[in-house]
Enzyme design. Structure first.
Site, PDB file in Angstrom:
ATOM      1  N   HIS A  12     -28.974  18.704  34.240  1.00 28.36           N
ATOM      2  CA  HIS A  12     -28.048  19.192  35.410  1.00 28.36           C
ATOM      3  C   HIS A  12     -28.413  18.461  36.458  1.00 28.36           C
ATOM      4  CE1 HIS A  12     -26.328  21.454  38.880  1.00 28.36           C
ATOM      5  NE2 HIS A  12     -25.902  22.287  38.169  1.00 28.36           N
ATOM      6  N   ASP A  56       6.705   1.792   6.534  1.00 27.94           N
ATOM      7  CA  ASP A  56       5.054   1.277   6.282  1.00 27.94           C
ATOM      8  C   ASP A  56       4.383   2.027   5.371  1.00 27.94           C
ATOM      9  OD1 ASP A  56       2.651  -0.105   6.693  1.00 27.94           O
ATOM     10  OD2 ASP A  56       2.316   1.271   8.433  1.00 27.94           O
ATOM     11  N   ASP A  62      -0.685   4.321   0.753  1.00 21.07           N
ATOM     12  CA  ASP A  62      -0.870   5.227   1.563  1.00 21.07           C
ATOM     13  C   ASP A  62      -0.221   5.186   3.044  1.00 21.07           C
ATOM     14  OD1 ASP A  62      -2.598   3.042   2.016  1.00 21.07           O
ATOM     15  OD2 ASP A  62      -3.994   4.058   3.225  1.00 21.07           O
ATOM     16  N   THR A  84     -21.047  18.757  36.430  1.00 25.83           N
ATOM     17  CA  THR A  84     -22.331  18.633  36.675  1.00 25.83           C
ATOM     18  C   THR A  84     -23.558  18.267  35.686  1.00 25.83           C
ATOM     19  OG1 THR A  84     -22.915  21.095  35.876  1.00 25.83           O
ATOM     20  CG2 THR A  84     -22.037  20.726  38.158  1.00 25.83           C
ATOM     21  N   HIS A 128       0.791  -1.188  -0.036  1.00 32.10           N
ATOM     22  CA  HIS A 128      -0.124   0.054   0.068  1.00 32.10           C
ATOM     23  C   HIS A 128       0.903   1.264   0.113  1.00 32.10           C
ATOM     24  CE1 HIS A 128       0.478   1.029   4.361  1.00 32.10           C
ATOM     25  NE2 HIS A 128       0.624  -0.298   4.365  1.00 32.10           N
ATOM     26  N   GLU A 146      -5.316   1.368   2.488  1.00 35.85           N
ATOM     27  CA  GLU A 146      -5.040   0.122   3.729  1.00 35.85           C
ATOM     28  C   GLU A 146      -5.159   0.825   4.987  1.00 35.85           C
ATOM     29  OE1 GLU A 146      -2.991  -2.421   6.335  1.00 35.85           O
ATOM     30  OE2 GLU A 146      -2.304  -0.588   5.896  1.00 35.85           O
ATOM     31  N   ARG A 206      -9.940  -8.230  18.732  1.00 39.47           N
ATOM     32  CA  ARG A 206      -8.709  -8.778  17.846  1.00 39.47           C
ATOM     33  C   ARG A 206      -9.312 -10.206  17.739  1.00 39.47           C
ATOM     34  NH1 ARG A 206      -5.993  -5.111  15.021  1.00 39.47           N
ATOM     35  NH2 ARG A 206      -5.879  -3.325  16.073  1.00 39.47           N
TER      36      ARG A 206
END
Length: 923
Positions: free
Chosen positions: A605, A511, A479, A702, A477, A544, A715
Site C-alpha cells: 500500500h 491473408d 492459419d 494505492t 500459410h 505463420e 523492427r
C-alpha cells in the site's frame, strides 16, 4: 449473406473437366454477391459485360458482371430513373426518369449521346423501349401517352430551342404567383443539369408522334419483340401495360416515323381492371404482374388468358424469365419461382423491402439472376437448377475457385487458440484434398506437437521438359488471426465467405487463403493446357500467425521430400494503396521481447509503505525503458545501426516513382520528399515500439505492484541479424538496470524473432513478375507532361558506421511531417487517376487526362514494415532467391475486422501466377 459452398445437389465439374450428373434438388438460387448503394434500385438492365442499375437519386450505376466491381456512377437524371433499355446490339443504353427526359448513352465509353423529351408536360416517364430494327425510341408516360422518336431523323429535324428543355419550363408550383403576386423561389440547383448528362445531341419529340390516352391510366411497362403475331412472326410489335388494367399490342409503321396503331387489347373481362405493373414474354406466352401477387398468363396465339397465378410477393413489380423459369418479385421482398407448368418451385426472401427490378442473363454459360430493391441493394443469384445442365457443368474456373475459397475460409484455422486445433487440422486436410483433386503429389509434414502440420504438394511439369525443368517453391500459410465477433464489428460471419460490392469478406480471404487458392488454380489451368513447364512445389504452413512455430525444423527434416529449389515465391502482403499494383522486395524483421522487473516484497500500500527508500518495480521499469530510445526515436543500443545498408541510386529511383504515383492520385499527401521520408522510415529504418504494460495486484491507485513488465518489439532492417540484436538488447538492458542499483530483479525474455529480408528487384523472378503484372493489369494513367519534383533521398539514410553513442539522430525538419500510414494511403487515392477501366476504355469526357496519357507502367517496387519469419530461412536453406507478389489492396483489413479481398484482385492474381509459372522456366 454467405456464398453457398458447393453442394452434392449442385451441378459440378470434376477436376479433369468431365461433367457429372446433376440432380435438380436445389431449386433455390444461391446468393452469389451483393452490392450496396445509398439509394433505392428502381430498374435494371444487363448487357454481356455490365449490370446497369437506375437509382432513386437519378444515377446510373455500372457494375462488372465478371467481378461485380462498380465501374461507373453516372449522374444521369434529376429525378428517379424509372426505366432502362438496351439496344439489340447492346451499344446503346436508354434511361427514362421523372425529369421527364430519356437519355441515350454509349455503353463502351459511357458518353451521353442524346437527350430526348416531349414538347408537353407528361409527368414521369415510367418505361422506355427501343426498336433496333426501326431505330425508334418509345416512351410510356404518367399522362397516359405513348410517344416516340425516329433516331434516323435526328440530323434532319430542327434543333429544339433552349426554352423547350424540361428544366427551362415554368414549374406549376415554383413559378406560380402566390399571395400578393410573389413567386416561390426555386430550390438551389433547380435549373442545372446532371453532371454527366451534358454534351450530345438534344432531340424533341414532334407533336404528331404522340399517342394521347394510349391507356386510361399510367403507362407502367412496355416491351418490343417479334414472333408475337402468329400471322406475321417477323413483324416487330410494341406491347404496353397500363393503370387501366389493359395490355395493348401496337403495330409500328416505319413509313410514318415509327407511328403506332392498335392491333388488339388483352382484357380479362373485369369491369374495373387493376394496373398492369410488369410484363415479360417468352415465345407465344405473355406474362403480366398486378397488385396483390396476381400473375396472368396470356396465350398470344389465341389471345386468351390461360392461367392466373397467385404469388406471395404482394404487388408484382417485376417479372423475369430465364433458365426455364418465371421469377416474380414485389412488395414483400420475396421472389417466387415458377416452372414451365406454372408450379411454384421455390419462394425465397431476396430483399429487406420492396423488390422493384429484376433481370436474367447467361454470363459465361452461367445462369445469373439479378434483383434490385428499395433496401438500396443489388443482389446476384446463381441459378443452379437450370434446364441447361451442360451449361451449369461448364462453370468457369473462376467460379470454382471462389467456391473452393469459400470452403477453405469456413475452417476456423486459428493457430493461436488451442480450441481451434481440430479446425486447423480439418482446414489442412481440405487444402490437401484440393491439391490431390488437381493431381498433385501431397503429404502432411508434421511439426513438433502441438503445432499444426505443413501441407506439401508438388505438381510435376510437362515430361517433355524434364531435363530443363525449373523448380518453383510457393510458400503460404493456411492459419489465420482470431476473428471472434462478440462486439459485432464484422458485417458478416467472418468464417462464411460473403460477396459484397465486388469484394469477398471473410477471415483469411486476403491473408493468405485467397492468394493460395489463386496459385493452385493457376497451376491447375496450366496443367490442363499442358503448359506447365516447371515443377511447382507448395509449402503451406499452419503456424505463420504464431511465429512459424516448428516450421524450420520440419522443413529441414524433410528436405529430401522437397528437393532442390530454383525460385521462391510468396503472396502475403498488400499494395501501397488501393489502385496501383506493387511488388515487395524487402521486409523488416522483428524481435518480440518481454522486460520484467520483480521485487521480493509482496504488493504494498503506497500510503503505508511508500517511501524513497523503496525500489518500486514499475518505477525501475519506466526508467529502464526510457534508456532504449532517444530523441526522435533513435535506438540507443550500441552498434544497433552499424550493419544497415546504404540507399543505392537504383532504390532511390523507386521512391521517386512511388511518390509520383501516390501524389498523382492524391495531391493532399503533401510534399514528395516528406512523403518519401515517411515511407523510408517505415520500410528501411529499424524502430523500437513499447506495446503494453502489465502489473501485479488489484487495479486501484494505492497499490505498489511487486511485479511490472512490458512487451516491446524491435523492427529490424536487412543486414541486421535478429540473434545479434537480441543479445545486444538483453545486454544493454542489464547494463542500464545495474546502474540503477536497484534491489529488484530484471528478467529479459526474447519471445520471438524473425530475420529481415531483402530481395534483388533486378533478378529474373522479379522481372518475370513485372512483365506478368503489366500484361494482366494493363496500363496505368501517367501524366507524362506533368512535372512532379524528383525525390532527393535524405542524408540520414546513408550507412551509420559510427557507434550508436556517436551517431547523430535522424535529421527531421522543425515541422515534423505527419507519417503516411497504411490507413492514410488506403483511403487517399482517386482510382480514376491511377488506372483506366478494366475494359481498357477511358472516359476522356470525365477526366483531364487523355487516352494518349495511358501508358504501360511498371508496378511499384515497395518494401514493408512487417515481417514473415520463414522467407529468409527458405532462401538460406535452399540457396534460392525469393520474390513477393502482393495480391490485395491496402484497405483489405488483414488482421482486422471485415477482412476482404477484391474479386478482380483474386482473378488477376491467378492470371499473374499463371504467366509466371509458365514463363519463369524460360528465363
Amino acid at each position: 449473406m454467405p456464398i453457398a459452398a458447393p453442394s452434392h445437389n449442385d451441378a459440378i465439374v470434376d477436376t479433369d473437366g468431365a461433367e457429372k450428373s446433376v440432380p435438380k434438388a436445389n431449386r433455390t438460387p444461391a446468393l452469389s454477391h451483393r452490392m450496396k448503394h445509398d439509394k433505392s434500385i428502381l430498374t435494371l438492365a444487363l448487357s454481356s459485360q455490365y449490370i446497369f442499375a437506375g437509382t432513386q437519386g437519378g444515377e446510373l450505376l455500372v457494375y462488372s458482371l465478371d467481378t461485380y466491381e462498380r465501374h461507373r456512377v453516372i449522374h444521369a437524371h434529376k429525378g428517379s430513373v424509372l426505366g432502362l433499355c438496351l439496344s439489340q446490339d447492346q451499344k446503346l443504353l436508354f434511361s427514362s426518369a421523372a425529369d421527364p427526359i430519356v437519355n441515350v448513352w454509349c455503353t463502351s465509353t459511357f458518353r451521353h449521346l442524346y437527350a430526348l423529351w416531349s414538347p408537353y408536360d407528361i409527368g414521369d416517364i415510367f418505361c422506355v423501349a427501343y426498336s433496333s430494327h426501326h431505330h425508334t425510341v418509345y416512351l410510356g408516360a404518367q399522362n397516359t401517352s405513348i410517344q416516340w422518336y425516329d433516331l434516323k431523323e435526328k440530323d434532319t429535324r430542327p434543333a429544339p430551342t433552349v426554352s423547350s428543355h424540361p428544366s427551362e419550363r415554368k414549374n406549376k408550383f415554383f413559378d406560380s404567383l402566390g399571395p400578393g403576386g410573389a413567386q416561390t423561389p426555386k430550390p438551389s440547383g433547380a435549373d442545372t443539369r446532371p453532371r454527366d448528362a451534358v454534351g450530345g445531341q438534344e432531340l424533341q419529340i414532334d407533336g404528331q408522334d404522340i399517342r394521347q390516352f394510349a391507356h386510361y391510366g399510367y403507362v407502367h411497362c412496355m416491351l418490343l419483340g417479334r414472333g408475337i403475331l402468329p400471322e406475321a412472326p417477323s413483324e416487330e410489335v410494341l406491347v404496353s401495360g397500363g393503370g387501366d388494367g389493359r395490355i395493348l399490342l401496337w403495330r409500328i409503321d416505319p413509313t410514318q416515323r415509327g407511328a403506332i396503331s392498335s392491333i388488339y387489347t388483352l382484357e380479362d373481362g373485369r369491369e374495373e381492371g387493376e394496373s398492369i405493373l410488369s410484363l415479360a414474354r417468352e415465345g407465344s406466352f405473355l406474362y403480366s404482374g398486378r397488385f396483390d401477387g396476381e400473375v396472368n398468363v396470356w396465350d398470344l396465339e389465341t389471345r386468351q388468358l390461360v392461367r392466373s397465378l397467385k404469388a406471395s410477393t404482394g404487388d408484382v413489380h417485376t417479372l423475369t424469365l430465364g433458365a426455364g423459369a418465371l421469377y416474380a418479385g414485389g412488395k414483400t421482398g420475396v421472389v417466387q419461382k415458377f416452372n414451365q407448368h406454372y408450379e411454384t418451385i421455390t419462394t425465397f426472401k431476396a430483399h429487406d423491402g420492396l423488390i422493384l427490378a429484376s433481370a436474367f442473363t447467361m454470363y459465361n454459360d452461367k445462369p445469373t439472376f439479378v434483383t434490385g430493391g428499395n433496401d438500396n441493394t443489388i443482389v446476384i443469384w446463381e441459378v443452379r437448377d437450370c434446364t441447361e445442365l451442360s451449361a451449369i457443368a461448364r462453370r468457369s474456373n473462376n467460379d470454382l475457385m471462389v467456391e473452393s475459397l469459400s470452403q477453405f475460409v469456413s475452417f476456423r484455422t486459428v493457430s493461436s487458440l488451442p480450441k481451434y486445433r481440430a479446425d486447423c487440422r480439418r482446414g489442412a486436410s481440405y487444402l490437401r484434398s484440393v491439391f490431390q483433386n488437381f493431381g498433385a503429389v501431397t503429404e502432411m509434414i508434421n511439426t513438433s506437437e502441438p503445432y499444426n502440420p505443413i501441407v506439401f504438394a508438388k505438381f510435376r511439369g510437362n515430361p517433355a521438359t524434364a531435363a530443363s525443368r525449373k523448380k518453383i517453391l510457393f510458400y503460404g500459410h493456411y492459419d489465420v488471426i482470431a476473428a471472434e465477433n462478440e462486439d459485432r464489428k464484422w458485417k458478416h460471419d467472418p468464417f462464411a465467405l460473403t460477396g459484397e460490392g465486388g469484394y469477398l469478406y471473410g477471415r483469411g480471404a486476403s491473408d493468405n487463403k485467397g492468394p493460395i487458392m489463386a496459385a493452385i488454380y493457376a497451376v491447375h489451368e496450366l496443367a490442363n493446357e499442358q503448359s506447365l513447364g516447371s515443377d511447382i512445389i507448395f509449402l503451406i504452413e499452419g503456424e505463420e500467425e504464431s511465429g512459424s512455430r516448428g516450421f524450420e525444423k520440419a522443413v529441414q527434416a524433410r528436405k529430401d521430400l522437397i528437393g532442390d529449389v530454383d525460385w521462391i515465391l510468396l503472396a502475403n502482403s498488400y499494395w501501397l494503396d488501393d489502385h496501383v499494383p506493387c511488388l515487395t522486395y524487402g521486409l523488416r524483421g522483428v524481435i518480440h521481447a518481454t522486460v520484467q522487473v520483480e521485487s521480493k516484497h509482496p504488493d504494498l500500500h503506497s500510503g503505508v509503505d511508500g517511501s524513497a527508500l523503496l525500489d518500486e518495480p514499475l518505477k525501475d521499469l519506466v526508467m529502464l525503458l526510457s534508456k532504449l530510445t532517444g530523441r526522435h526515436g533513435k535506438v540507443q543500443i550500441p552498434g544497433f545501426y552499424d550493419p544497415i545498408l546504404p540507399l543505392t541510386d537504383d532504390e532511390r529511383e523507386l521512391y521517386t516513382e512511388i511518390t509520383k504515383t501516390l501524389l498523382r492520385g492524391n495531391p493532399d499527401l503533401g510534399d514528395p520528399e516528406e512523403l518519401a521520408q515517411s515511407l523510408m522510415r517505415r520500410w528501411r529504418e529499424a524502430s523500437l515500439t513499447i506495446h503494453r504494460f502489465q502489473t501485479s495486484g488489484p487495479e486501484n491507485s494505492t497499490i505498489i505492484p511487486h511485479l511490472a513488465k512490458a512487451a516491446l518489439s524491435i523492427r529490424l532492417v536487412p543486414n541486421q541479424e535478429a540473434g545479434d540484436v537480441a543479445v545486444a538488447l538483453t545486454s544493454f538492458l542489464q547494463s542500464e538496470f545495474d546502474q540503477l542499483e536497484s534491489k529488484n530483479k530484471l528478467t529479459v525474455t526474447i519471445d520471438h524473432q524473425a530475420e529481415p529480408w531483402l530481395g534483388d528487384f533486378n533478378n529474373e523472378i522479379f522481372q518475370t513478375l513485372e512483365r506478368a503484372i503489366m500484361s494482366v493489369w494493363g496500363p496505368t494513367l501517367g501524366q507524362i507532361r506533368e512535372s512532379v519534383p524528383a525525390v532527393k533521398a535524405p542524408d540520414y539514410f546513408s550507412p551509420l558506421s559510427r557507434a550508436a553513442d556517436d551517431a547523430p539522430a535522424p535529421t527531421i525538419s522543425k515541422d515534423k511531417p505527419a507519417p503516411a500510414t497504411s490507413n492514410t494511403l488506403a483511403n487517399s487515392s482517386d482510382p480514376s487517376l491511377a488506372r483506366p477501366p478494366s475494359s481498357g476504355t477511358y472516359n476522356t469526357a470525365n477526366s483531364h487526362l487523355g487516352q494518349n496519357d495511358a501508358v504501360l507502367r511498371k508496378p511499384l517496387y515497395i518494401r514493408e514494415g512487417g515481417s514473415i519469419p520463414s522467407i529468409r530461412f527458405l532462401e538460406k536453406e535452399f540457396n534460392a532467391p525469393a520474390a513477393h507478389l502482393p495480391c490485395g489492396q491496402a484497405s483489405d483489413s488483414a488482421h482486422l475486422d471485415n477482412e476482404r479481398l477484391r474479386l478482380v484482385n483474386l482473378f488477376n492474381s491467378k492470371k499473374i501466377f499463371k504467366e509466371v509459372f509458365r514463363e519463369l522456366p524460360r528465363t
